[in-house]
Design a protein around this motif. Structure first.
Motif, mmCIF file in Angstrom:
data_model
loop_
_atom_site.group_PDB
_atom_site.id
_atom_site.type_symbol
_atom_site.label_atom_id
_atom_site.label_comp_id
_atom_site.label_asym_id
_atom_site.label_seq_id
_atom_site.Cartn_x
_atom_site.Cartn_y
_atom_site.Cartn_z
ATOM 1 N N LEU A 1 1.393 -0.927 0.085
ATOM 2 C CA LEU A 1 -0.240 -0.228 0.145
ATOM 3 C C LEU A 1 0.717 1.074 -0.277
ATOM 4 C CD1 LEU A 1 -3.054 -0.952 2.732
ATOM 5 C CD2 LEU A 1 -2.664 -0.772 0.099
ATOM 6 N N ARG A 2 1.924 0.969 -0.243
ATOM 7 C CA ARG A 2 2.828 1.916 -0.197
ATOM 8 C C ARG A 2 2.850 3.388 -1.023
ATOM 9 N NH1 ARG A 2 9.573 2.065 1.036
ATOM 10 N NH2 ARG A 2 9.772 4.364 0.285
ATOM 11 N N LEU A 3 2.498 2.511 -2.376
ATOM 12 C CA LEU A 3 2.248 3.876 -3.007
ATOM 13 C C LEU A 3 1.416 3.969 -3.382
ATOM 14 C CD1 LEU A 3 3.800 1.711 -6.541
ATOM 15 C CD2 LEU A 3 4.611 3.456 -5.542
ATOM 16 N N ALA A 4 0.013 4.041 -2.861
ATOM 17 C CA ALA A 4 -1.261 4.232 -2.013
ATOM 18 C C ALA A 4 -0.945 5.442 -1.501
ATOM 19 C CB ALA A 4 -2.529 3.214 -2.079
ATOM 20 N N ALA A 5 -0.546 5.259 -0.441
ATOM 21 C CA ALA A 5 -0.753 6.226 0.435
ATOM 22 C C ALA A 5 0.332 7.100 0.498
ATOM 23 C CB ALA A 5 0.551 4.946 2.018
ATOM 24 N N GLU A 6 1.376 6.890 -0.456
ATOM 25 C CA GLU A 6 2.343 8.616 -0.710
ATOM 26 C C GLU A 6 1.383 8.878 -2.051
ATOM 27 O OE1 GLU A 6 5.602 6.771 -2.369
ATOM 28 O OE2 GLU A 6 6.758 6.233 -0.492
ATOM 29 N N ALA A 7 0.598 8.311 -2.714
ATOM 30 C CA ALA A 7 -0.035 9.207 -3.894
ATOM 31 C C ALA A 7 -1.102 10.027 -3.134
ATOM 32 C CB ALA A 7 -1.018 7.860 -4.419
ATOM 33 N N LEU A 8 -1.921 9.763 -1.474
ATOM 34 C CA LEU A 8 -3.009 10.728 -0.649
ATOM 35 C C LEU A 8 -1.886 11.578 -0.845
ATOM 36 C CD1 LEU A 8 -4.768 8.057 0.338
ATOM 37 C CD2 LEU A 8 -5.658 9.431 -0.922
ATOM 38 N N VAL A 9 -1.234 11.512 0.375
ATOM 39 C CA VAL A 9 -0.133 12.726 0.737
ATOM 40 C C VAL A 9 0.158 13.544 -0.642
ATOM 41 C CG1 VAL A 9 2.018 13.464 1.498
ATOM 42 C CG2 VAL A 9 1.319 11.593 2.452
ATOM 43 N N ILE A 10 0.457 13.295 -1.730
ATOM 44 C CA ILE A 10 0.299 13.909 -2.768
ATOM 45 C C ILE A 10 -0.243 14.822 -3.346
ATOM 46 C CG2 ILE A 10 1.316 14.035 -5.171
ATOM 47 C CD1 ILE A 10 3.255 12.042 -4.322
ATOM 48 N N GLU A 11 -1.609 14.516 -3.279
ATOM 49 C CA GLU A 11 -2.943 14.654 -3.752
ATOM 50 C C GLU A 11 -3.259 15.426 -2.507
ATOM 51 O OE1 GLU A 11 -5.845 12.025 -6.394
ATOM 52 O OE2 GLU A 11 -5.969 11.580 -4.064
ATOM 53 N N MET A 12 -2.444 15.662 -1.487
ATOM 54 C CA MET A 12 -3.255 16.349 -0.431
ATOM 55 C C MET A 12 -2.093 17.946 -0.674
ATOM 56 S SD MET A 12 -4.649 15.026 2.941
ATOM 57 C CE MET A 12 -3.427 13.069 3.219
ATOM 58 N N GLY A 13 -1.229 17.840 -1.539
ATOM 59 C CA GLY A 13 -0.403 18.915 -1.773
ATOM 60 C C GLY A 13 1.052 18.457 -0.716
ATOM 61 N N GLY A 14 1.253 16.978 -0.204
ATOM 62 C CA GLY A 14 1.880 16.910 1.027
ATOM 63 C C GLY A 14 3.555 16.312 -0.012
ATOM 64 N N GLU A 15 4.774 15.797 0.848
ATOM 65 C CA GLU A 15 5.746 15.344 0.855
ATOM 66 C C GLU A 15 5.882 13.952 1.718
ATOM 67 O OE1 GLU A 15 7.844 15.898 -1.697
ATOM 68 O OE2 GLU A 15 6.296 18.320 -2.062
ATOM 69 N N PRO A 16 5.259 13.126 0.837
ATOM 70 C CA PRO A 16 5.324 11.753 1.642
ATOM 71 C C PRO A 16 6.945 11.741 2.512
ATOM 72 C CG PRO A 16 5.182 11.683 -0.490
ATOM 73 C CD PRO A 16 5.432 12.564 -0.248
ATOM 74 N N GLU A 17 7.107 11.507 3.239
ATOM 75 C CA GLU A 17 8.742 11.103 3.276
ATOM 76 C C GLU A 17 8.754 9.265 4.653
ATOM 77 O OE1 GLU A 17 12.169 10.777 4.090
ATOM 78 O OE2 GLU A 17 11.957 12.810 3.887
ATOM 79 N N TRP A 18 8.768 8.685 3.197
ATOM 80 C CA TRP A 18 9.165 7.141 4.222
ATOM 81 C C TRP A 18 9.655 6.994 6.267
ATOM 82 C CZ3 TRP A 18 5.340 3.355 4.091
ATOM 83 C CH2 TRP A 18 5.593 1.979 3.818
ATOM 84 N N VAL A 19 8.441 6.360 6.993
ATOM 85 C CA VAL A 19 8.698 6.560 8.555
ATOM 86 C C VAL A 19 8.455 4.833 9.061
ATOM 87 C CG1 VAL A 19 9.186 6.973 10.659
ATOM 88 C CG2 VAL A 19 8.368 8.152 9.221
ATOM 89 N N ALA A 20 9.809 3.871 9.033
ATOM 90 C CA ALA A 20 9.988 2.601 9.734
ATOM 91 C C ALA A 20 8.729 2.211 10.430
ATOM 92 C CB ALA A 20 11.042 2.020 9.560
ATOM 93 N N GLU A 21 8.545 0.510 10.540
ATOM 94 C CA GLU A 21 7.027 0.384 11.647
ATOM 95 C C GLU A 21 7.803 0.778 13.418
ATOM 96 O OE1 GLU A 21 3.576 0.454 13.991
ATOM 97 O OE2 GLU A 21 3.396 0.009 11.724
#
Length: 310
Positions: free
Chosen positions: A159-179
């Motif tokens: 689901l990583r790509l879907a999560a990052e896509a939602l952030v980008i749609e909100m105008g944000g910059e996705p930064e991956w953080v491990a659990e």
């Protein structure tokens, strides 16, 4: 100049129906931002009068309904509740059968990754953790501030790509953080942002006590430059009496704070010790100047005069 008329967001075909459980400062802003990207908010749940008013302002015409009904109506549900409330909320939604297979369940807690959503995952939900690294006012200005805002993103790999896509749609910059790094990540943000507010508020109070009529105007340029320098240069931006090893000045500070604002002494000493340690480690504070300075910081007393023993 282009004469092509841009389509109204309301005229775009909606891709996901969006619900919000917890109409605090964050949820309505994220839902409004997703609406601008073409999604359709359909339900919001809030408990207090303030949260209901906020939802009505940020999401006009979106009905206020109980949490179970939000889950029933929405394909993507934002769980924007306090950290300590989140685990119980997720368990309750799962136990009551409110979670539907394939439903996107997004929480915005900085502390947690997706493991807190495991009860909903077992019910078939798709779990995402999207934490905006920004302070929120609960007003429409928050939607504008999301542009360029970093989000701490944690999700199952598929689901990583879907999560990052939602952030980008909100105008944000996705930064991956491990659990397993979420608590450390959140502590870092709290250390920088939350404590900064306390320090600035204390500084303004002390300036007022010193007779400064407009402490905000005095501090604005200074703090802006300090923040910019720190972000650009890190420890190399350290300056002031601690970094210079001016033990006498620091002792005078402590003496005045004890007299006028004793509640600030502990914080001043703690931050000064941390600053001294970093200045020493990076070669900014000369070792020969550090002894008296560290002595002042160790016990919070004035420097001895005329060569007296401590």
């Amino acid at each position: 100049m282009s004469t092509v008329q841009q389509p109204d967001p309301k005229d775009r075909p909606a891709r996901l129906t969006v619900g919000v459980i917890g109409a605090g400062r964050v949820g309505p802003a994220l839902a409004a931002s997703l609406q601008l990207a073409g999604h359709r908010p359909v339900a919001v749940s809030g408990v207090s009068d303030a949260s209901r008013r906020r939802a009505e302002q940020m999401l006009p015409d979106v009905p206020l309904v109980p949490p179970a009904e939000v889950m029933e109506r929405a394909e993507l549900v934002l769980l924007t509740v306090p950290d300590d409330t989140l685990p119980g909320l997720v368990e309750g939604l799962a136990e009551t059968g409110a979670v539907r297979p394939g439903q996107l369940l997004v929480h915005t807690s900085g502390r947690y990754g997706t493991r807190v959503l495991d009860p909903a995952l077992r019910a078939g939900a798709l779990p995402l953790a999207l934490h905006p690294a920004m302070t929120f006012t609960g007003t429409p200005v928050d939607v504008q501030r999301l542009a360029g805002c970093s989000f701490g993103v944690t999700a199952p790999e598929e689901l990583r790509l879907a999560a990052e896509a939602l952030v980008i749609e909100m105008g944000g910059e996705p930064e991956w953080v491990a659990e397993e790094m979420r608590p450390l990540y959140h502590a870092a943000l709290a250390l920088g942002a939350n404590h900064l507010v306390t320090l600035v508020a204390q500084s303004m109070e002390l300036l007022r006590a010193a007779g400064v009529e407009a402490p905000d105007r005095m501090l604005g340029p200074l703090l802006g430059a300090a923040l910019d320098n720190a972000l650009r240069s890190g420890d190399a931006a350290l300056t002031g009496p601690v970094a210079r090893g001016d033990a006498g000045t620091v002792a005078a500070h402590v003496s005045e704070l004890r007299r006028h604002a004793p509640q600030t002494v502990a914080g001043y000493l703690a931050m000064a010790r941390a600053t001294a340690d970093r200045a020493l480690a990076h070669g900014l504070l000369k070792p020969e100047l550090a002894e008296d300075l560290l002595g002042v910081l160790a016990d919070g007393t004035d420097l001895p005069e005329n060569g007296e023993d401590r």
